[in-house]
Design a protein around this motif. Structure first.
Motif, PDB file in Angstrom:
ATOM      1  N   ASP A   1      -7.302   8.157  -4.215  1.00  0.00           N
ATOM      2  CA  ASP A   1      -8.193   7.732  -3.140  1.00  0.00           C
ATOM      3  C   ASP A   1      -7.504   6.579  -2.494  1.00  0.00           C
ATOM      4  O   ASP A   1      -7.934   6.187  -1.482  1.00  0.00           O
ATOM      5  CB  ASP A   1      -9.676   7.263  -3.884  1.00  0.00           C
ATOM      6  CG  ASP A   1     -10.278   8.180  -4.742  1.00  0.00           C
ATOM      7  OD1 ASP A   1      -9.829   9.357  -3.950  1.00  0.00           O
ATOM      8  OD2 ASP A   1     -10.945   8.054  -5.624  1.00  0.00           O
ATOM      9  N   GLU A   2      -6.724   5.803  -3.057  1.00  0.00           N
ATOM     10  CA  GLU A   2      -5.912   4.838  -2.628  1.00  0.00           C
ATOM     11  C   GLU A   2      -4.938   4.309  -3.842  1.00  0.00           C
ATOM     12  O   GLU A   2      -5.175   4.538  -4.886  1.00  0.00           O
ATOM     13  CB  GLU A   2      -6.775   3.364  -2.035  1.00  0.00           C
ATOM     14  CG  GLU A   2      -7.664   2.957  -3.060  1.00  0.00           C
ATOM     15  CD  GLU A   2      -8.345   1.729  -2.454  1.00  0.00           C
ATOM     16  OE1 GLU A   2      -7.921   0.717  -1.908  1.00  0.00           O
ATOM     17  OE2 GLU A   2      -9.643   1.726  -2.819  1.00  0.00           O
TER      18      GLU A   2
ATOM     19  N   CYS B   1      -1.395   1.382  -4.473  1.00  0.00           N
ATOM     20  CA  CYS B   1      -0.587   0.259  -4.152  1.00  0.00           C
ATOM     21  C   CYS B   1       0.488  -0.008  -5.225  1.00  0.00           C
ATOM     22  O   CYS B   1       0.235   0.198  -6.598  1.00  0.00           O
ATOM     23  CB  CYS B   1      -1.231  -1.089  -3.760  1.00  0.00           C
ATOM     24  SG  CYS B   1      -2.370  -1.538  -5.091  1.00  0.00           S
TER      25      CYS B   1
ATOM     26  N   PRO C   1       0.911  -1.258  -0.055  1.00  0.00           N
ATOM     27  CA  PRO C   1      -0.091   0.028   0.020  1.00  0.00           C
ATOM     28  C   PRO C   1       0.944   1.259  -0.204  1.00  0.00           C
ATOM     29  O   PRO C   1       2.007   1.330   0.514  1.00  0.00           O
ATOM     30  CB  PRO C   1      -0.757  -0.391   1.308  1.00  0.00           C
ATOM     31  CG  PRO C   1      -0.757  -1.474   1.511  1.00  0.00           C
ATOM     32  CD  PRO C   1       0.536  -2.115   1.183  1.00  0.00           C
ATOM     33  N   VAL C   2       0.452   2.316  -0.776  1.00  0.00           N
ATOM     34  CA  VAL C   2       1.097   3.692  -0.857  1.00  0.00           C
ATOM     35  C   VAL C   2       0.025   4.593  -0.232  1.00  0.00           C
ATOM     36  O   VAL C   2      -1.334   4.716  -0.663  1.00  0.00           O
ATOM     37  CB  VAL C   2       1.454   3.772  -2.312  1.00  0.00           C
ATOM     38  CG1 VAL C   2       1.932   5.331  -2.109  1.00  0.00           C
ATOM     39  CG2 VAL C   2       2.400   2.665  -2.772  1.00  0.00           C
ATOM     40  N   SER C   3       0.332   5.590   0.740  1.00  0.00           N
ATOM     41  CA  SER C   3      -0.568   6.566   1.089  1.00  0.00           C
ATOM     42  C   SER C   3      -0.153   7.846   0.467  1.00  0.00           C
ATOM     43  O   SER C   3       1.058   8.189  -0.078  1.00  0.00           O
ATOM     44  CB  SER C   3      -0.532   6.744   2.649  1.00  0.00           C
ATOM     45  OG  SER C   3       0.818   6.978   2.984  1.00  0.00           O
ATOM     46  N   GLY C   4      -1.077   8.886   0.398  1.00  0.00           N
ATOM     47  CA  GLY C   4      -1.131  10.203   0.062  1.00  0.00           C
ATOM     48  C   GLY C   4      -1.083  10.642  -1.505  1.00  0.00           C
ATOM     49  O   GLY C   4      -0.719  11.595  -1.926  1.00  0.00           O
TER      50      GLY C   4
END
Length: 173
Positions: free
Chosen positions: A129-130, A132, A123-126
């Motif tokens: 909406d979402e 990865c 997963p990757v944040s920032g």
């Protein structure tokens, strides 16, 4: 077709958006291609919204100046592959003086196969909406509404560089 033929196109120096076909949901949130073969994708979320409508031209989401600022080398203008009304549309950018696409952005309709990455999912944040990275870590999927934006770079692009490019592209949506 969702995420088509990356292995074939990458072998000749072009980039495409992925390897799995749209299929039926499998246990545990995975999707298997309709023919029952291939590698499952794991959905890390769901999306609403319509599918199959016109998407933005991915070549308008990143300029050569954006790419130079993020990646440190000059790029040519992007080349559109496909139609924004198709399930998948792609833009490819080549380095100035280079002969292969160095960065590719595809926009796929999420559709019934859902949004997701091939395991192991990172997963990757920032961004979006979402987001990865797929199993190997070089293919970044970013969900924006009912679209899966797929970023793939060649040569020695780092995950941080690909994320930086994705943040810029999503900010232009």
């Amino acid at each position: 077709m969702k995420r088509t033929a990356i292995a074939c196109l990458a072998a000749i120096g072009l980039l495409a958006s992925g390897c799995t076909g749209a299929g039926q949901p499998a246990a545990g949130g995975a999707s298997l291609p309709a023919n029952g073969g291939g590698t499952p994708t794991v959905s890390i979320g769901s999306a609403g919204g319509s599918v199959g409508g016109a998407k933005p031209d991915p070549c308008t989401l990143l300029t050569p100046d954006d790419l130079k600022a993020q990646l440190g080398v000059p790029f040519q203008a992007g080349v559109l592959v496909g139609s924004t009304s198709a399930p998948t549309v792609q833009c490819q950018w080549a380095k100035v003086g280079g002969y292969t696409a160095t960065l590719s952005l595809s926009i796929d309709d999420i559709g019934s196969s859902g949004f997701g990455c091939l395991p192991p999912v990172q997963p990757v944040s920032g961004v979006g909406d979402e987001a990865c990275f797929d199993g190997g870590g070089g293919l970044l999927h970013v969900r924006h509404g009912s679209w899966d934006l797929v970023f793939l770079g060649t040569e020695s692009l780092t995950q941080d560089q690909i994320i930086g490019v994705a943040v810029v592209a999503v900010s232009h949506l």
